[in-house]
Scaffold this motif. Structure first.
Motif, PDB file in Angstrom:
ATOM      1  N   ASN A   5       0.805  -1.273   0.059  1.00  9.75           N
ATOM      2  CA  ASN A   5       0.037  -0.034   0.133  1.00  9.75           C
ATOM      3  C   ASN A   5       0.808   1.358   0.045  1.00  9.75           C
ATOM      4  N   VAL A   6       2.152   1.236  -0.348  1.00  7.66           N
ATOM      5  CA  VAL A   6       3.005   2.303  -0.540  1.00  7.66           C
ATOM      6  C   VAL A   6       2.616   3.030  -1.883  1.00  7.66           C
ATOM      7  N   THR A   7       2.641   4.691  -1.762  1.00 11.03           N
ATOM      8  CA  THR A   7       2.360   5.329  -3.057  1.00 11.03           C
ATOM      9  C   THR A   7       3.502   6.185  -3.047  1.00 11.03           C
TER      10      THR A   7
ATOM     11  N   ILE B  53      10.714   0.727   2.546  1.00 10.78           N
ATOM     12  CA  ILE B  53       9.746   1.855   2.659  1.00 10.78           C
ATOM     13  C   ILE B  53       8.471   0.977   3.437  1.00 10.78           C
ATOM     14  N   GLY B  54       8.117   1.510   4.536  1.00  6.40           N
ATOM     15  CA  GLY B  54       7.093   0.908   5.308  1.00  6.40           C
ATOM     16  C   GLY B  54       5.906   0.751   4.802  1.00  6.40           C
ATOM     17  N   ALA B  55       5.058  -0.023   5.017  1.00  8.15           N
ATOM     18  CA  ALA B  55       3.763  -0.197   4.462  1.00  8.15           C
ATOM     19  C   ALA B  55       2.775   1.047   4.749  1.00  8.15           C
ATOM     20  N   GLY B  56       2.068   1.625   3.559  1.00  7.03           N
ATOM     21  CA  GLY B  56       1.248   2.627   3.682  1.00  7.03           C
ATOM     22  C   GLY B  56       1.928   4.067   3.476  1.00  7.03           C
ATOM     23  N   ALA B  57       3.407   4.036   3.422  1.00  6.00           N
ATOM     24  CA  ALA B  57       3.837   5.197   3.249  1.00  6.00           C
ATOM     25  C   ALA B  57       3.610   5.779   1.797  1.00  6.00           C
ATOM     26  N   VAL B  58       3.464   7.303   1.819  1.00  7.57           N
ATOM     27  CA  VAL B  58       3.257   8.093   0.691  1.00  7.57           C
ATOM     28  C   VAL B  58       4.601   8.784   0.376  1.00  7.57           C
ATOM     29  N   VAL B  59       5.315   8.584  -0.408  1.00  5.91           N
ATOM     30  CA  VAL B  59       6.700   8.967  -0.565  1.00  5.91           C
ATOM     31  C   VAL B  59       6.405  10.076  -1.677  1.00  5.91           C
ATOM     32  N   THR B  60       6.756  11.338  -1.125  1.00 11.91           N
ATOM     33  CA  THR B  60       6.838  12.586  -1.813  1.00 11.91           C
ATOM     34  C   THR B  60       7.944  13.208  -2.090  1.00 11.91           C
ATOM     35  N   LYS B  61       8.899  12.811  -1.522  1.00  8.19           N
ATOM     36  CA  LYS B  61      10.327  13.419  -1.518  1.00  8.19           C
ATOM     37  C   LYS B  61      11.278  12.134  -1.646  1.00  8.19           C
ATOM     38  N   ASP B  62      12.712  12.624  -2.484  1.00  7.93           N
ATOM     39  CA  ASP B  62      13.611  11.495  -2.639  1.00  7.93           C
ATOM     40  C   ASP B  62      14.058  11.019  -1.343  1.00  7.93           C
ATOM     41  N   ILE B  63      14.330   9.654  -1.225  1.00  4.15           N
ATOM     42  CA  ILE B  63      14.782   9.071  -0.140  1.00  4.15           C
ATOM     43  C   ILE B  63      16.223   8.475  -0.503  1.00  4.15           C
ATOM     44  N   PRO B  64      17.162   8.894   0.576  1.00  7.10           N
ATOM     45  CA  PRO B  64      18.581   8.315   0.260  1.00  7.10           C
ATOM     46  C   PRO B  64      18.843   6.948   0.371  1.00  7.10           C
TER      47      PRO B  64
END
Length: 210
Positions: free
Chosen positions: A146-148, A161-172
């Motif tokens: 359920n990640v977006t 990336i944990g379940a349900g996260a909404v990734v809006t910015k870069d992740i190192p």
């Protein structure tokens, strides 16, 4: 065919109009291929055919590739995947622009990778102008259920990336990120390795004793 200016603008991450894309650059072919995949029986006898069609769909090395049907795409021709890839059920790979995925990546169920976006300004948005920006996922990363991931985001190597996260910015590289919007929870380090190596060693010892 004359130059498809709107298609090139789409891949460049600039504003474009979908209805102006030439027929050769529309999304229909990819959608039909995914429809065929989703309609195949989900049994061992049809696994080889499913894998053959999925490898036809995506670009990249992908010596080992499995996308668990059903899943959906937008164009179905802007997806590049490395080796040893697994994606669980109900993914939406909205590949209006490129989705580029590295080696040894695992994706959980109902994950959304959205490259498509719309202007915030109302008059521009309703004028049919839209945009699309690439998504990148690095090697050895696990995207939970359920990640977006939104347009233009890059996720580094060796991440969770944990379940349900909404990734809006870069992740190192090398971190756990969770939440909405996703934030870095902590780095992944030697302690994590030691804990999981001990459990892996226990597994292999168990088999060695048979």
């Amino acid at each position: 065919m004359s130059e498809d200016k709107d298609y090139q603008r789409m891949l460049d991450g600039k504003l474009y109009v979908t209805d102006k894309l030439h027929e050769d650059h529309r999304e229909f072919e990819g959608k039909v291929l995914v429809q065929k995949i989703n309609q195949l029986p989900q049994d061992r006898a049809h696994m080889a055919e499913t894998m053959r069609l999925e490898m036809q769909l995506v670009h990249g090395k992908h010596k080992q590739l499995w996308i668990q049907p059903p899943f959906q795409v937008d164009f179905g021709k802007h997806i590049e995947i490395g080796e040893n890839f697994y994606c669980n059920v109900d993914a939406i790979l909205l590949d209006t622009n490129w989705i580029r995925i590295g080696d040894n990546v695992k994706i959980g169920p109902r994950v959304n990778l959205f490259t498509a976006g719309h202007p915030i300004d109302t008059p521009i948005r309703v004028s049919m102008l839209e945009y699309a920006k690439e998504i990148h996922i690095g090697d050895n990363t696990w995207i939970g259920g359920n990640v977006t991931v939104v347009p233009g985001v890059s996720i580094g190597k060796n991440c969770v990336i944990g379940a349900g996260a909404v990734v809006t910015k870069d992740i190192p590289d090398g971190v756990i990120a969770v939440g909405n919007p996703a934030r870095i929870l902590r780095k992944i380090g030697k302690k994590d390795h030691d804990i999981w190596q001990a459990q892996a060693d226990d597994y292999y010892r168990d088999w060695a004793n048979d």
